[in-house]
Motif scaffolding. Structure first.
Motif, PDB file in Angstrom:
ATOM      1  N   LEU A 107      -7.192   4.899   9.175  1.00 47.09           N
ATOM      2  CA  LEU A 107      -6.027   4.848   8.293  1.00 47.09           C
ATOM      3  C   LEU A 107      -5.579   3.484   7.724  1.00 47.09           C
ATOM      4  N   GLY A 108      -5.401   3.115   6.316  1.00 44.91           N
ATOM      5  CA  GLY A 108      -4.961   2.089   5.932  1.00 44.91           C
ATOM      6  C   GLY A 108      -4.203   2.196   4.640  1.00 44.91           C
ATOM      7  N   CYS A 109      -3.110   1.287   4.277  1.00 48.03           N
ATOM      8  CA  CYS A 109      -2.349   1.562   3.157  1.00 48.03           C
ATOM      9  C   CYS A 109      -2.262   0.242   2.380  1.00 48.03           C
ATOM     10  N   GLU A 110      -2.170   0.357   1.126  1.00 44.17           N
ATOM     11  CA  GLU A 110      -1.784  -0.428   0.162  1.00 44.17           C
ATOM     12  C   GLU A 110      -0.526  -0.441  -0.070  1.00 44.17           C
ATOM     13  N   ILE A 111       0.075  -1.813  -0.652  1.00 41.99           N
ATOM     14  CA  ILE A 111       1.410  -1.757  -1.150  1.00 41.99           C
ATOM     15  C   ILE A 111       1.351  -1.869  -2.739  1.00 41.99           C
ATOM     16  N   GLU A 112       1.469  -0.652  -3.535  1.00 40.62           N
ATOM     17  CA  GLU A 112       1.220  -0.794  -4.805  1.00 40.62           C
ATOM     18  C   GLU A 112       2.581  -1.517  -5.420  1.00 40.62           C
ATOM     19  N   GLN A 113       3.583  -1.365  -5.009  1.00 40.82           N
ATOM     20  CA  GLN A 113       4.656  -2.102  -5.584  1.00 40.82           C
ATOM     21  C   GLN A 113       5.725  -2.425  -4.743  1.00 40.82           C
ATOM     22  N   MET A 114       6.362  -3.646  -4.670  1.00 40.91           N
ATOM     23  CA  MET A 114       7.621  -3.920  -3.934  1.00 40.91           C
ATOM     24  C   MET A 114       8.397  -4.422  -4.930  1.00 40.91           C
ATOM     25  N   ILE A 115       9.744  -4.169  -4.474  1.00 42.19           N
ATOM     26  CA  ILE A 115      10.821  -4.549  -5.313  1.00 42.19           C
ATOM     27  C   ILE A 115      11.829  -5.243  -4.207  1.00 42.19           C
ATOM     28  N   ILE A 116      12.367  -6.347  -4.464  1.00 43.87           N
ATOM     29  CA  ILE A 116      13.288  -6.983  -3.409  1.00 43.87           C
ATOM     30  C   ILE A 116      14.351  -7.424  -4.378  1.00 43.87           C
ATOM     31  N   ALA A 117      15.691  -6.763  -3.774  1.00 38.89           N
ATOM     32  CA  ALA A 117      16.824  -7.217  -4.357  1.00 38.89           C
ATOM     33  C   ALA A 117      18.148  -7.100  -3.360  1.00 38.89           C
ATOM     34  N   GLY A 118      19.000  -7.908  -3.610  1.00 34.49           N
ATOM     35  CA  GLY A 118      20.024  -7.889  -2.555  1.00 34.49           C
ATOM     36  C   GLY A 118      19.655  -7.954  -1.030  1.00 34.49           C
ATOM     37  N   ASP A 119      20.091  -7.000  -0.069  1.00 31.67           N
ATOM     38  CA  ASP A 119      19.497  -6.931   0.927  1.00 31.67           C
ATOM     39  C   ASP A 119      18.437  -5.732   1.249  1.00 31.67           C
ATOM     40  N   ARG A 120      17.792  -5.434   0.215  1.00 33.66           N
ATOM     41  CA  ARG A 120      17.015  -4.403   0.223  1.00 33.66           C
ATOM     42  C   ARG A 120      15.329  -4.787  -0.359  1.00 33.66           C
ATOM     43  N   ALA A 121      14.541  -4.091   0.357  1.00 33.89           N
ATOM     44  CA  ALA A 121      13.100  -4.283  -0.281  1.00 33.89           C
ATOM     45  C   ALA A 121      12.692  -2.891  -0.158  1.00 33.89           C
ATOM     46  N   VAL A 122      12.199  -2.394  -1.495  1.00 35.35           N
ATOM     47  CA  VAL A 122      11.691  -1.091  -1.662  1.00 35.35           C
ATOM     48  C   VAL A 122      10.040  -1.393  -1.866  1.00 35.35           C
ATOM     49  N   VAL A 123       9.206  -0.282  -1.291  1.00 38.21           N
ATOM     50  CA  VAL A 123       7.991  -0.574  -1.105  1.00 38.21           C
ATOM     51  C   VAL A 123       7.334   0.971  -1.437  1.00 38.21           C
ATOM     52  N   HIS A 124       6.322   0.891  -2.249  1.00 43.14           N
ATOM     53  CA  HIS A 124       5.538   2.245  -2.571  1.00 43.14           C
ATOM     54  C   HIS A 124       4.201   1.944  -1.879  1.00 43.14           C
ATOM     55  N   LEU A 125       4.126   2.722  -1.212  1.00 44.03           N
ATOM     56  CA  LEU A 125       2.621   2.518  -0.422  1.00 44.03           C
ATOM     57  C   LEU A 125       1.606   3.681  -0.498  1.00 44.03           C
ATOM     58  N   HIS A 126       0.521   3.353  -0.567  1.00 44.05           N
ATOM     59  CA  HIS A 126      -0.617   4.462  -0.838  1.00 44.05           C
ATOM     60  C   HIS A 126      -1.436   4.347   0.468  1.00 44.05           C
ATOM     61  N   PHE A 127      -1.534   5.591   1.193  1.00 40.80           N
ATOM     62  CA  PHE A 127      -2.470   5.593   2.373  1.00 40.80           C
ATOM     63  C   PHE A 127      -3.572   6.378   2.046  1.00 40.80           C
ATOM     64  N   ARG A 128      -4.697   5.896   2.925  1.00 39.22           N
ATOM     65  CA  ARG A 128      -6.020   6.362   2.809  1.00 39.22           C
ATOM     66  C   ARG A 128      -6.550   6.213   4.027  1.00 39.22           C
ATOM     67  N   GLY A 129      -7.502   7.418   4.434  1.00 40.51           N
ATOM     68  CA  GLY A 129      -8.177   7.427   5.452  1.00 40.51           C
ATOM     69  C   GLY A 129      -9.249   8.813   5.428  1.00 40.51           C
ATOM     70  N   HIS A 130      -9.469   9.181   6.843  1.00 35.69           N
ATOM     71  CA  HIS A 130     -10.425  10.293   6.939  1.00 35.69           C
ATOM     72  C   HIS A 130      -9.836  10.760   8.170  1.00 35.69           C
ATOM     73  N   PHE A 131      -9.577  12.343   8.005  1.00 37.53           N
ATOM     74  CA  PHE A 131      -9.106  13.017   9.258  1.00 37.53           C
ATOM     75  C   PHE A 131     -10.326  13.287  10.193  1.00 37.53           C
ATOM     76  N   THR A 132     -10.388  12.596  11.300  1.00 38.36           N
ATOM     77  CA  THR A 132     -11.575  12.658  12.197  1.00 38.36           C
ATOM     78  C   THR A 132     -11.121  13.266  13.691  1.00 38.36           C
ATOM     79  N   GLY A 133      -9.926  13.087  13.884  1.00 40.52           N
ATOM     80  CA  GLY A 133      -9.408  13.334  15.171  1.00 40.52           C
ATOM     81  C   GLY A 133      -8.683  14.453  15.237  1.00 40.52           C
ATOM     82  N   THR A 134      -7.491  14.582  16.117  1.00 38.13           N
ATOM     83  CA  THR A 134      -6.629  15.718  15.778  1.00 38.13           C
ATOM     84  C   THR A 134      -5.097  15.357  15.506  1.00 38.13           C
ATOM     85  N   PHE A 135      -4.657  16.663  14.925  1.00 36.38           N
ATOM     86  CA  PHE A 135      -3.051  16.437  14.561  1.00 36.38           C
ATOM     87  C   PHE A 135      -2.594  17.806  14.944  1.00 36.38           C
TER      88      PHE A 135
END
Length: 179
Positions: A107-135
């Motif tokens: 599993l890995g992720c990228e931050i596609e967007q980050m918005i910082i305002a006031g006391d908040r940070a909003v992040v839009h993440l994109h996760f990718r990987g391969h399901f090789t284990g168990t869930f």
């Protein structure tokens, strides 16, 4: 000392911040946002603290390195949108990451967007990987996992005090074969 210029856009206005090499060195191993939008009322040091703590926590999700989550989360951290059964406090995300990494070890992720305002940070993440284990009862067959999430972090005293998050669980569950 080497100086680097960081350009931030606010609508049609761009602001350049000169950062020393030492200030950037602490952030070089952290995932970087593809797009960073910041409130121009924040001082450069406020912005740097908020960006660093958000990137530290997002790098935890990218790598699974729990030290980063422990550094980013306040001792009294609150998950404002916890999934059913998630342990409260900083241990909740740590356990969630361990469980999901058992299913998707790469599993890995990228931050596609980050918005910082006031006391908040909003992040839009994109996760990718391969399901090789168990869930749960599901066993992976190597199928690709590719989904998005958006988090809103409330940052106090250089730590994430609260998090509101939403993941594209419908897409994820379809990819895992749960639906």
């Amino acid at each position: 000392m080497k100086r680097t210029t960081l350009f931030l856009r606010f609508g049609t206005t761009a602001i350049a911040l000169a950062l020393s090499g030492a200030a950037l060195a602490a952030n070089t191993d952290l995932v970087k946002p593809a797009v960073l939008v910041a409130d121009k009322s924040l001082t450069p040091s406020q912005l740097a603290v908020m960006e660093t703590v958000a990137r530290r926590y997002d790098t935890f999700w990218h790598t699974g390195e729990e030290r980063l989550a422990r550094e980013a989360l306040a001792a009294d951290f609150v998950d404002e949108t916890p999934p059913q059964g998630r342990q409260p406090g900083p241990e909740g995300p740590l356990l969630a990451s361990r469980a999901f990494r058992a299913a998707v070890p790469d599993l890995g992720c990228e931050i596609e967007q980050m918005i910082i305002a006031g006391d908040r940070a909003v992040v839009h993440l994109h996760f990718r990987g391969h399901f090789t284990g168990t869930f749960g009862q599901l066993k992976g067959r190597g199928q690709a996992v590719d989904f998005i999430a958006t988090d809103i972090y409330r940052i106090e005293h250089g730590k994430i005090a609260a998090n509101w998050h939403i993941e594209d669980n419908l897409t994820l569950m379809r990819q895992l074969g749960a639906l």
